[in-house]
Design a protein around this motif. Structure first.
Motif, PDB file in Angstrom:
ATOM      1  N   ALA A 197       0.867  -0.954  -0.228  1.00 48.34           N
ATOM      2  CA  ALA A 197       0.299   0.536   0.434  1.00 48.34           C
ATOM      3  C   ALA A 197       0.919   1.131  -0.407  1.00 48.34           C
ATOM      4  CB  ALA A 197      -1.037   0.070   1.181  1.00 48.34           C
ATOM      5  N   GLU A 198       1.982   1.446   0.748  1.00 46.28           N
ATOM      6  CA  GLU A 198       2.595   2.116   1.089  1.00 46.28           C
ATOM      7  C   GLU A 198       3.434   2.875  -0.647  1.00 46.28           C
ATOM      8  OE1 GLU A 198       5.718   1.855   3.710  1.00 46.28           O
ATOM      9  OE2 GLU A 198       4.318   3.007   5.137  1.00 46.28           O
ATOM     10  N   ALA A 199       3.942   1.335  -1.270  1.00 44.01           N
ATOM     11  CA  ALA A 199       4.640   1.269  -2.483  1.00 44.01           C
ATOM     12  C   ALA A 199       3.533   2.410  -3.233  1.00 44.01           C
ATOM     13  CB  ALA A 199       4.911   0.084  -3.372  1.00 44.01           C
ATOM     14  N   LEU A 200       2.624   1.731  -3.955  1.00 40.29           N
ATOM     15  CA  LEU A 200       1.492   2.211  -4.330  1.00 40.29           C
ATOM     16  C   LEU A 200       1.068   3.669  -4.107  1.00 40.29           C
ATOM     17  CD1 LEU A 200      -0.082  -0.912  -4.938  1.00 40.29           C
ATOM     18  CD2 LEU A 200       0.790  -0.206  -6.332  1.00 40.29           C
ATOM     19  N   ARG A 201       1.182   3.925  -3.256  1.00 45.58           N
ATOM     20  CA  ARG A 201       0.679   5.334  -2.444  1.00 45.58           C
ATOM     21  C   ARG A 201       1.694   6.347  -3.110  1.00 45.58           C
ATOM     22  NH1 ARG A 201      -1.002   4.191   2.421  1.00 45.58           N
ATOM     23  NH2 ARG A 201       0.955   4.358   3.312  1.00 45.58           N
ATOM     24  N   ASP A 202       2.799   5.806  -3.286  1.00 42.76           N
ATOM     25  CA  ASP A 202       4.052   6.574  -4.246  1.00 42.76           C
ATOM     26  C   ASP A 202       4.133   6.646  -5.253  1.00 42.76           C
ATOM     27  OD1 ASP A 202       7.016   7.888  -3.518  1.00 42.76           O
ATOM     28  OD2 ASP A 202       7.808   6.246  -4.471  1.00 42.76           O
ATOM     29  N   ASP A 203       3.558   5.673  -5.523  1.00 42.15           N
ATOM     30  CA  ASP A 203       3.855   5.220  -7.328  1.00 42.15           C
ATOM     31  C   ASP A 203       2.302   4.368  -8.280  1.00 42.15           C
ATOM     32  OD1 ASP A 203       4.804   4.790 -10.031  1.00 42.15           O
ATOM     33  OD2 ASP A 203       5.724   3.950  -9.190  1.00 42.15           O
ATOM     34  N   PRO A 204       2.023   5.114  -7.627  1.00 42.37           N
ATOM     35  CA  PRO A 204       0.160   4.238  -8.170  1.00 42.37           C
ATOM     36  C   PRO A 204       0.442   3.758  -9.232  1.00 42.37           C
ATOM     37  CG  PRO A 204      -0.249   6.595  -7.531  1.00 42.37           C
ATOM     38  CD  PRO A 204       1.043   6.766  -7.898  1.00 42.37           C
ATOM     39  N   GLY A 205      -0.040   2.505  -9.225  1.00 40.45           N
ATOM     40  CA  GLY A 205      -0.473   1.853 -10.405  1.00 40.45           C
ATOM     41  C   GLY A 205       1.347   1.085 -11.354  1.00 40.45           C
ATOM     42  N   PHE A 206       1.966   1.480  -9.903  1.00 41.30           N
ATOM     43  CA  PHE A 206       3.888   1.443 -10.251  1.00 41.30           C
ATOM     44  C   PHE A 206       3.965   2.007 -12.203  1.00 41.30           C
ATOM     45  CE2 PHE A 206       4.204  -2.415  -7.894  1.00 41.30           C
ATOM     46  CZ  PHE A 206       4.434  -1.356  -6.625  1.00 41.30           C
ATOM     47  N   VAL A 207       3.028   3.140 -12.448  1.00 43.57           N
ATOM     48  CA  VAL A 207       3.384   4.059 -13.813  1.00 43.57           C
ATOM     49  C   VAL A 207       4.888   4.408 -13.826  1.00 43.57           C
ATOM     50  CG1 VAL A 207       2.174   5.290 -14.643  1.00 43.57           C
ATOM     51  CG2 VAL A 207       0.866   4.053 -13.512  1.00 43.57           C
ATOM     52  N   ARG A 208       4.958   5.235 -12.898  1.00 37.41           N
ATOM     53  CA  ARG A 208       6.976   5.514 -12.291  1.00 37.41           C
ATOM     54  C   ARG A 208       8.189   4.868 -13.217  1.00 37.41           C
ATOM     55  NH1 ARG A 208       6.319   8.552  -8.369  1.00 37.41           N
ATOM     56  NH2 ARG A 208       7.621   6.939  -6.604  1.00 37.41           N
ATOM     57  N   GLN A 209       7.680   3.640 -12.510  1.00 36.44           N
ATOM     58  CA  GLN A 209       8.431   2.634 -12.858  1.00 36.44           C
ATOM     59  C   GLN A 209       8.568   1.763 -14.258  1.00 36.44           C
ATOM     60  OE1 GLN A 209      10.766   1.773 -10.036  1.00 36.44           O
ATOM     61  NE2 GLN A 209       9.833   1.210  -8.806  1.00 36.44           N
ATOM     62  N   GLN A 210       6.799   1.817 -14.544  1.00 39.06           N
ATOM     63  CA  GLN A 210       7.089   1.607 -15.760  1.00 39.06           C
ATOM     64  C   GLN A 210       7.886   2.745 -16.468  1.00 39.06           C
ATOM     65  OE1 GLN A 210       3.167  -0.286 -17.011  1.00 39.06           O
ATOM     66  NE2 GLN A 210       2.319   0.187 -14.364  1.00 39.06           N
ATOM     67  N   ALA A 211       7.205   3.345 -16.765  1.00 38.12           N
ATOM     68  CA  ALA A 211       8.024   4.301 -17.031  1.00 38.12           C
ATOM     69  C   ALA A 211       9.325   5.049 -17.351  1.00 38.12           C
ATOM     70  CB  ALA A 211       7.464   6.681 -17.271  1.00 38.12           C
ATOM     71  N   GLN A 212       9.785   4.207 -16.356  1.00 40.15           N
ATOM     72  CA  GLN A 212      11.471   3.830 -15.632  1.00 40.15           C
ATOM     73  C   GLN A 212      12.070   2.774 -17.060  1.00 40.15           C
ATOM     74  OE1 GLN A 212      14.465   5.371 -16.025  1.00 40.15           O
ATOM     75  NE2 GLN A 212      14.552   5.393 -14.016  1.00 40.15           N
ATOM     76  N   ALA A 213      11.345   2.118 -16.941  1.00 39.06           N
ATOM     77  CA  ALA A 213      11.794   0.935 -17.602  1.00 39.06           C
ATOM     78  C   ALA A 213      11.476   0.825 -19.130  1.00 39.06           C
ATOM     79  CB  ALA A 213      10.888  -0.514 -17.797  1.00 39.06           C
TER      80      ALA A 213
END
Length: 272
Positions: free
Chosen positions: A124-140
């Motif tokens: 929950a904390e990780a998704l609050r910081d990066d909802p849906g891990f969209v930022r991580q996906q963009a980085q990938a």
């Protein structure tokens, strides 16, 4: 035709392998918010990419490779707590299944909901910081573009063989240090070096490149994989032990021992 003047097919295959792993990374990150396997697969994709980049670092250009490697490492580090939490749950569940008596099993089963709640909080904390891990996906996706721009055509079989030999020497040094000291940090480094060597041996097989014929013989992929798995069990148990320490409501007298269980292979079989 010498390895240095061979056709650029090795570089083309390496570029295709990197592109496939970059796609796998993005797909895993899209899955990760709903499925713990996504986090695991994302970290595996990053490790494969970093292992491949280490093989080609000299031919592809140290500065360009190091820049991509740093960002990939940061991406994997951002997911490490989530992956560790899942490992803790899986290890505790397996120990509950393997418990030798009902009392021990009931203690593990009582701890499982607490570990699950702890993991849900982390997610929950990780998704609050990066909802849906969209930022991580963009980085990938950014890293995939940077990987595509590397001069893969420069890469030859001999570059890969020489890099593998260096990786073997690093693994051997880490192994010697860990066996001599027995320190947790050294054991972790031994596992990390061994895991990278396994991934690089796998990559060379996919790239149709045989290990160097001269110098010390390369260990077999099966032997390295067995060692990595054995060291992985020790790491999993260490993570579980730390998680039990972190549970504020757990009492020492009711905690089952996390070490010395039947999961631990004995003895560890170092590479020759």
């Amino acid at each position: 035709m010498s390895p240095r003047t061979a056709s650029p097919r090795t570089g083309e295959r390496a570029a295709a392998l990197a592109a496939a792993d970059a796609r796998a990374l993005a797909s895993a990150l899209a899955l990760a918010p709903a499925d713990p396997a996504g986090v695991h697969e994302a970290r595996k994709s990053v490790r494969r990419l970093r292992s491949l980049l280490a093989l080609g670092r000299r031919a592809l250009g140290r500065e360009a490779v190091d820049a991509v490697d740093r960002d990939l490492r940061a991406l994997a580090k951002a997911l490490s707590a989530l992956r560790d939490g899942q490992v803790v749950q899986d290890t505790a569940r397996q120990l509950a299944d393997e418990a030798s008596d009902a009392d021990e099993r009931s203690i593990w089963e009582a701890l499982l909901p607490r570990l699950a709640e702890r993991q849900q909080h982390r997610l929950a904390e990780a998704l609050r910081d990066d909802p849906g891990f969209v930022r991580q996906q963009a980085q990938a996706h950014r890293q995939a573009e940077r990987l595509q721009q590397l001069p893969w055509h420069r890469l030859r079989r001999d570059d890969l063989r020489q890099a593998l030999a260096r990786s073997q020497r690093r693994q051997a040094r880490a192994q010697a240090v860990a066996i001599a000291s027995g320190r947790v940090d050294d054991l972790h480094d031994w596992r990390r070096r061994s895991r990278r060597l396994r991934m690089q041996l796998t990559a060379l097989r996919k790239l149709r490149v045989r290990p160097p014929a001269d110098g010390p013989p390369a260990p077999g992929l099966r032997q390295v994989s067995r060692l990595v798995d054995q060291l992985g069990v020790l790491q999993d148990l260490a993570l579980l032990a730390q998680a039990l320490e972190d549970l504020e409501t757990a009492r020492p007298r009711t905690r089952p021992a996390a070490a010395g269980r039947s999961r631990t292979p004995s003895p560890i079989q170092p590479l020759a």
